[in-house]
Design a protein around this motif. Structure first.
Motif, short mmCIF file in Angstrom:
data_model
loop_
_atom_site.label_atom_id
_atom_site.label_comp_id
_atom_site.label_asym_id
_atom_site.label_seq_id
_atom_site.Cartn_x
_atom_site.Cartn_y
_atom_site.Cartn_z
N SER A 106 -1.35 -1.16 10.35
CA SER A 106 -1.82 0.16 9.91
C SER A 106 -3.04 0.57 10.71
O SER A 106 -4.06 -0.12 10.69
N GLU A 126 -5.06 2.93 10.08
CA GLU A 126 -6.16 3.35 9.21
C GLU A 126 -5.93 2.82 7.80
O GLU A 126 -4.83 2.91 7.25
N LEU A 127 -6.99 2.25 7.24
CA LEU A 127 -6.97 1.79 5.86
C LEU A 127 -8.07 2.51 5.11
O LEU A 127 -9.16 2.74 5.65
N SER A 150 -13.04 4.93 5.50
CA SER A 150 -11.93 4.71 6.41
C SER A 150 -12.23 3.53 7.34
O SER A 150 -13.23 3.54 8.07
N ALA A 176 0.58 -6.50 6.09
CA ALA A 176 0.82 -5.10 6.44
C ALA A 176 -0.45 -4.41 6.93
O ALA A 176 -0.36 -3.38 7.62
N GLU A 177 -1.62 -4.96 6.61
CA GLU A 177 -2.87 -4.32 7.05
C GLU A 177 -2.98 -4.27 8.57
O GLU A 177 -3.61 -3.37 9.14
N ARG A 204 -2.94 1.59 2.56
CA ARG A 204 -2.40 2.26 3.75
C ARG A 204 -2.24 3.75 3.47
O ARG A 204 -2.51 4.23 2.36
N ALA A 205 -1.78 4.48 4.49
CA ALA A 205 -1.62 5.93 4.34
C ALA A 205 -0.62 6.29 3.25
O ALA A 205 -0.75 7.34 2.61
N ASP A 206 0.36 5.41 2.99
CA ASP A 206 1.36 5.70 1.96
C ASP A 206 0.88 5.30 0.56
O ASP A 206 1.61 5.43 -0.41
N ALA A 241 1.74 -3.47 -0.68
CA ALA A 241 2.43 -3.65 0.59
C ALA A 241 2.69 -5.13 0.82
O ALA A 241 2.05 -5.98 0.20
N ARG A 292 -10.37 -0.20 9.52
CA ARG A 292 -9.17 -0.89 10.04
C ARG A 292 -9.39 -2.39 9.92
O ARG A 292 -10.53 -2.87 9.85
#
Length: 553
Positions: A100, A102-103, A119, A96-97, A156-158, A92, A121
Motif C-alpha cells: 500500500s 499510503e496508510l 498519512s 498487506a501494509e 489502507r485506502a479501502d 487486511a 507508509r
C-alpha cells in the motif's frame, strides 16, 4: 477512508488515545493507553457515532506490556459495558501494509477531540525486534503520529486494517512511528485470527479452526499446543518459537497467520478434530507401531568422565534430532530430562511414545528408569512412560538387526510371551546358552541376576537375536547356593506376569508393573520395583543405525 464510525477515542484518567471496534463489544487499543484503568476507569466514544455517547469499558485482555518503550505486548482488548450497533473494522491479510503506497491512522492529538488523520507508509524489511513495522511519514508537513494516536488503526485506502499504532513520534523526529502488524497482534489476542483473512483460507476454514479450538478448550482436552504445531507444519516448516505456545488458540493463530504453508491450518484442524472426536476403537495395535524417543549415550573419547549424549524422536519413519552434547557424566541426567520433554513436541498427538536408552554394554544396568521426570516432578521416568534400554553395540550391528527383524516376524502372532529363565546358579556354559537362545523361538530371556553378576551369560543373550531381556537391577549376587533365593522368586513372578502379554506390548506391561510397585506400601519390597527391560525391535528404528555419526565435536 470514508467510513470512520468504528474508530474510537479512549480516555483513561489523563491519558487519551485511540482504538477501533472489532466486535459489537470489543475494541483494540494500546496497553499503555489504559495502564491506569483499575484506578480511573476507561471511557470509549465514537466520533462517527456521537449518538452513542460515552461508554464505559474494562480491560479484558492484556498483552503483557510492562511499561518500557521497547517492551513487547503493548496491546489491550477492551470490553464495552454494552454492545454498540456499529459494523466493526475489517482486516487486511498479513503483510498487506507493504503493498500500500499510503496508510492512514485516525488519532486524537491534543486539541482535536473530533480526531485527525495522519498519512504514513510502511518501510519494507524485517520486523523490528520481531514485533514492529516502522512507519515513515509521506510528507514533512502533514499531521505527525503525536500523542493521541496510540492505539489507532492503521488502514489502507479501502479501509481495511493492517495494524495498530503503538509508538508515536517524539519532539525531535515527527516523521517516524511504529505499528503492531495484524499477525503480531494475534500473538497477544489469538481470537483475532478468526477475523483476519489469510491466503488459502476461506471463511469456512478459519471458522472451523477456531470452533475446534474453543471446543477443545471447553472440554479441557489434555493437548500439547507445541506438539500440535510441530505436527501441522511438518518436517520443513518453521521451527517452534523459542518460548513455544501457552495456549491452543495462540498456536492456531500462529499457524494461520505466520506459517507460509496454507495446508498447515487444515492439518492443525484435522489433528485437533481427531483428538476431540476419536474414531471408534480399532483392532489392537500391530507390533512395531511405537514412536520412540531415543537417548543414546556413548564414550566421547575425551576422558573417562566425558560422554556424548544424543536425543532424537522418531516420527513417520524419520529420525528428528532434538539435542546433542558432550558433557561430564554427572550432568547427563539433567540434560536428558530437559531433552526428553522437548522430544515429545516432535511426536504426533496420538503417538504411542517409547523412551529408549541406547547404552554401552557396561552401563545397561544404569537406573535410568528411576531417574525423576524433572526437578519439579519426582515421578520416575519408568513410571511415567514405557521405558526400555538397548545395547549400543547390538543397536549398531547390521547382522543382529536383520536377525532380530526375522525373529519379530515370528513373534508378531503370539498372544503371550514365554520367558526363558536363566537362573543365578545355572551350570550352563555361555556358548550353550547362546545356541539355545538362537535356535529356539525365544522372545524373552529372564535373568535372575544383574549383568555384572553373570556377565558371560548376559553377553550370550545380547549376542543372540533375543528381542527381550529382563532382569532385576539388584538382588541375587549370582553366586551358586542351595535353596531358593530372590532371583528364583523373580523368575517365577516374571513367567507368570508375561504369559498372557504379547511381546510387542511388553514395554507397556512393564510400565504398569513399575507403577504398581511404586504405589505399594513398601515399593522396594515389590518384585518389579527395580526391573530393567531391554526391548529391541529394529522396525521401530527404520533408518540404518550404522549410517549414523555423532554430531558432537
Amino acid at each position: 477512508m470514508r467510513n470512520t464510525a468504528w474508530h474510537a477515542r479512549i480516555e483513561c484518567g489523563r491519558e487519551v488515545g485511540a482504538g477501533f471496534l472489532v466486535s459489537a463489544r470489543h475494541l483494540l487499543t494500546c496497553a499503555h493507553v489504559v495502564q491506569a484503568s483499575e484506578m480511573t476507569g476507561v471511557t470509549v466514544s465514537f466520533p462517527g457515532r456521537r449518538d452513542l455517547g460515552g461508554i464505559t469499558a474494562s480491560v479484558a485482555v492484556h498483552g503483557g506490556w510492562r511499561g518500557g518503550a521497547a517492551d513487547p505486548g503493548d496491546l489491550a482488548v477492551l470490553e464495552l459495558d454494552r454492545e454498540v450497533p456499529q459494523t466493526p473494522a475489517a482486516f487486511a491479510p498479513p503483510g498487506a501494509e507493504h503493498g500500500s503506497p499510503e496508510l492512514v491512522a485516525y488519532g486524537f492529538p491534543k486539541g482535536h477531540d473530533e480526531g485527525m488523520l495522519a498519512s504514513y507508509r510502511a518501510l519494507p524489511g524485517p520486523l523490528i525486534s520481531d514485533e514492529w513495522v516502522q512507519l515513515e511519514a509521506l510528507t514533512a508537513h502533514g499531521q505527525p503520529l503525536a500523542a493521541g494516536f496510540s492505539g489507532a488503526a492503521v488502514a489502507r485506502a479501502d479501509g481495511t486494517v493492517v495494524g495498530m499504532v503503538t509508538a508515536v513520534a517524539g519532539a525531535r523526529d515527527v516523521r517516524v512511528g511504529r505499528m503492531l502488524p495484524v499477525e503480531v497482534m494475534a500473538r497477544y489476542w489469538a481470537e483475532l485470527g478468526e477475523l483476519v483473512p489469510t491466503e488459502g483460507h476461506d471463511t469456512g476454514t478459519r471458522r472451523r479452526l477456531y470452533t475446534l479450538v474453543r471446543e477443545a478448550e471447553r472440554a479441557g482436552l489434555p493437548y500439547r499446543p507445541d506438539q500440535l504445531y510441530v505436527d501441522a507444519v511438518g518436517d520443513f516448516g518453521p521451527p517452534l518459537p523459542p518460548d513455544g505456545f501457552d495456549s491452543l488458540a495462540r498456536a492456531a493463530a500462529y499457524v494461520q497467520l505466520e506459517v507460509p504453508d496454507a495446508q498447515a491450518v487444515t492439518r492443525f484442524a484435522d489433528r485437533l478434530e481427531a483428538l476431540l472426536r476419536p474414531a471408534p476403537p480399532a483392532a489392537p495395535r500391530t507390533p512395531g507401531t511405537w514412536s520412540p524417543i531415543v537417548v543414546e549415550i556413548g564414550h566421547s573419547g575425551a576422558g573417562a568422565d566425558q560422554v556424548t549424549v544424543e536425543v532424537f524422536a522418531y516420527r513417520d519413519g524419520h529420525r528428528r534430532p532434538v539435542g546433542a552434547h558432550r558433557l561430564p557424566r554427572g550432568q547427563v541426567r539433567t540434560f536428558v530430562q530437559q531433552r526428553i520433554d522437548e522430544a515429545f513436541t516432535q511426536l504426533a498427538p496420538d503417538a504411542e511414545e517409547l523412551v529408549t536408552f541406547v547404552l554401552p554394554r557396561e552401563w545397561l544396568n544404569e537406573p535410568v528408569a528411576r531417574w525423576a521426570c524433572s526437578d519439579d516432578d519426582p515421578t520416575p521416568l519408568g513410571s511415567a512412560y514405557p521405558l526400555v534400554v538397548a545395547d549400543r553395540a547390538r543397536h549398531r550391528s547390521g547382522r543382529l538387526r536383520h536377525q532380530l527383524a526375522k525373529k519379530w516376524q515370528r513373534l508378531d502372532g503370539e498372544d503371550g510371551t514365554a520367558a526363558h529363565p536363566v537362573a543365578c546358579d545355572t551350570p550352563e556354559h555361555p556358548p550353550s546358552l547362546r545356541k539355545r537362545l538362537r535356535d529356539r523361538d525365544t522372545g524373552l530371556a529372564a535373568y535372575a541376576t544383574a549383568p555384572d553378576a553373570a556377565k558371560e551369560h548376559f553377553d550370550a543373550g545380547l549376542n543372540a537375536p533375543v528381542p527381550v531381556l529382563l532382569w532385576p537391577r539388584a538382588g541375587c549376587t549370582g553366586i551358586r547356593h542351595p535353596g531358593p533365593c530372590e532371583g528364583g522368586a523373580f523368575l517365577a513372578e516374571v513367567a507368570d506376569s508375561v504369559a498372557q502379554v504379547p511381546p510387542a506390548q511388553l514395554p507397556r506391561h512393564v510400565l504398569d508393573l513399575r507403577e504398581t510397585a511404586e504405589a505399594a506400601d513398601r515399593p522396594d519390597r515389590h518384585w518389579a520395583y527395580d526391573v530393567q527391560l531391554l526391548w529391541d525391535d529394529p522396525r521401530c528404528f527404520p533408518e540404518p543405525a550404522a549410517s549414523r555419526h555423532s554430531p558432537v565435536a
